[in-house]
Design a protein around this motif. Sequence first.
Motif, mmCIF file in Angstrom:
data_model
loop_
_atom_site.group_PDB
_atom_site.id
_atom_site.type_symbol
_atom_site.label_atom_id
_atom_site.label_comp_id
_atom_site.label_asym_id
_atom_site.label_seq_id
_atom_site.Cartn_x
_atom_site.Cartn_y
_atom_site.Cartn_z
ATOM 1 N N PRO A 7 0.816 -1.218 0.000
ATOM 2 C CA PRO A 7 0.000 0.000 0.000
ATOM 3 C C PRO A 7 0.848 1.266 0.000
ATOM 4 N N LYS A 8 0.284 2.299 -0.567
ATOM 5 C CA LYS A 8 0.872 3.631 -0.447
ATOM 6 C C LYS A 8 0.203 4.282 0.751
ATOM 7 N N GLY A 9 0.910 5.206 1.392
ATOM 8 C CA GLY A 9 0.356 5.802 2.595
ATOM 9 C C GLY A 9 0.172 7.302 2.492
ATOM 10 N N VAL A 10 -0.790 7.786 3.238
ATOM 11 C CA VAL A 10 -1.035 9.215 3.393
ATOM 12 C C VAL A 10 -1.048 9.478 4.893
ATOM 13 N N LEU A 11 -0.281 10.456 5.316
ATOM 14 C CA LEU A 11 -0.196 10.821 6.727
ATOM 15 C C LEU A 11 -0.748 12.234 6.895
ATOM 16 N N LEU A 12 -1.877 12.348 7.593
ATOM 17 C CA LEU A 12 -2.462 13.651 7.875
ATOM 18 C C LEU A 12 -1.851 14.171 9.171
ATOM 19 N N LEU A 13 -1.286 15.358 9.105
ATOM 20 C CA LEU A 13 -0.550 15.937 10.233
ATOM 21 C C LEU A 13 -1.332 17.073 10.875
ATOM 22 N N ALA A 14 -1.423 17.020 12.195
ATOM 23 C CA ALA A 14 -2.099 18.081 12.932
ATOM 24 C C ALA A 14 -1.347 18.343 14.234
ATOM 25 N N PHE A 15 -1.649 19.453 14.847
ATOM 26 C CA PHE A 15 -0.987 19.902 16.073
ATOM 27 C C PHE A 15 -1.297 18.971 17.241
ATOM 28 N N GLY A 16 -2.533 18.529 17.335
ATOM 29 C CA GLY A 16 -2.974 17.703 18.445
ATOM 30 C C GLY A 16 -3.821 18.508 19.404
ATOM 31 N N GLY A 17 -4.441 17.817 20.317
ATOM 32 C CA GLY A 17 -5.264 18.466 21.322
ATOM 33 C C GLY A 17 -5.626 17.453 22.387
ATOM 34 N N ALA A 18 -5.767 17.921 23.602
ATOM 35 C CA ALA A 18 -6.110 17.038 24.713
ATOM 36 C C ALA A 18 -7.468 16.405 24.457
ATOM 37 N N ASP A 19 -7.550 15.090 24.682
ATOM 38 C CA ASP A 19 -8.802 14.381 24.440
ATOM 39 C C ASP A 19 -9.624 14.167 25.711
ATOM 40 N N SER A 20 -9.193 14.788 26.797
ATOM 41 C CA SER A 20 -9.933 14.758 28.057
ATOM 42 C C SER A 20 -9.343 15.835 28.967
ATOM 43 N N LEU A 21 -10.042 16.139 30.036
ATOM 44 C CA LEU A 21 -9.502 17.112 30.992
ATOM 45 C C LEU A 21 -8.227 16.582 31.643
ATOM 46 N N LEU A 51 -15.080 24.728 28.798
ATOM 47 C CA LEU A 51 -16.026 25.504 27.990
ATOM 48 C C LEU A 51 -16.335 24.837 26.645
ATOM 49 N N ILE A 52 -15.400 24.017 26.153
ATOM 50 C CA ILE A 52 -15.619 23.353 24.859
ATOM 51 C C ILE A 52 -15.946 21.869 25.022
ATOM 52 N N GLY A 53 -16.423 21.498 26.215
ATOM 53 C CA GLY A 53 -16.868 20.128 26.417
ATOM 54 C C GLY A 53 -15.839 19.190 27.015
ATOM 55 N N GLY A 54 -14.717 19.708 27.497
ATOM 56 C CA GLY A 54 -13.732 18.879 28.187
ATOM 57 C C GLY A 54 -12.687 18.231 27.312
#
Length: 181
Positions: A7-21, A51-54
């Motif tokens: 397979p060929k791959g695609v990597l989507l890159l993002a900064f990240g963010g906390a997924d819980s408090l 404020l944005i749901g934790g």
Amino acid sequence: MNVSNRPKGVLLLAFGGADSLEAVEPFMTNILGGRKPPSVLLDKMLERYKLIGGKSPLPETTRQQAELVQGLLGEGYKVYVGMLHWHPFIKDAIAAAIQDGVEELVAVSLSPHFAAVTTGAYAKAIAKAQEELSTSLEVKFSAGWFDHPLFIDGLNDQLQQGLEFFAAEIRPQVEVILSAH
């Protein structure tokens, strides 16, 4: 269709963010290069997350984008998500691509504009991961697409929809401010 069976791959890159408090402090520690955030800053960030749901919407939105891209590309491709400061980290995504037998990977920054602290850091994280994983995986990096006609058309469509909020006779006088955030 992919000529080889790999397979060929695609990597989507993002900064990240906390997924819980509970993840806010370790997420911020990652951003600060391993230093714990001062309690005043941590308290402010916890309040903002509440404020944005934790949790940040970014990780889930990025996973959804990956699923959509996977659906568009179909067989012969694998789409991964790599975050700079939270799970799944860029190194983990590259390791998964290697495990899946990917030999070529296109890394796409989800930030259309180049900035050293985001897109530049993604490129460094990719290089570091390749070195640490001792891989010959070929990675092509797409650093910016701010000037791509489809992106510009999308921005224009959104702007036109926003301007429809105003009466037709005053639209020519409406001042528009563009911002990255």
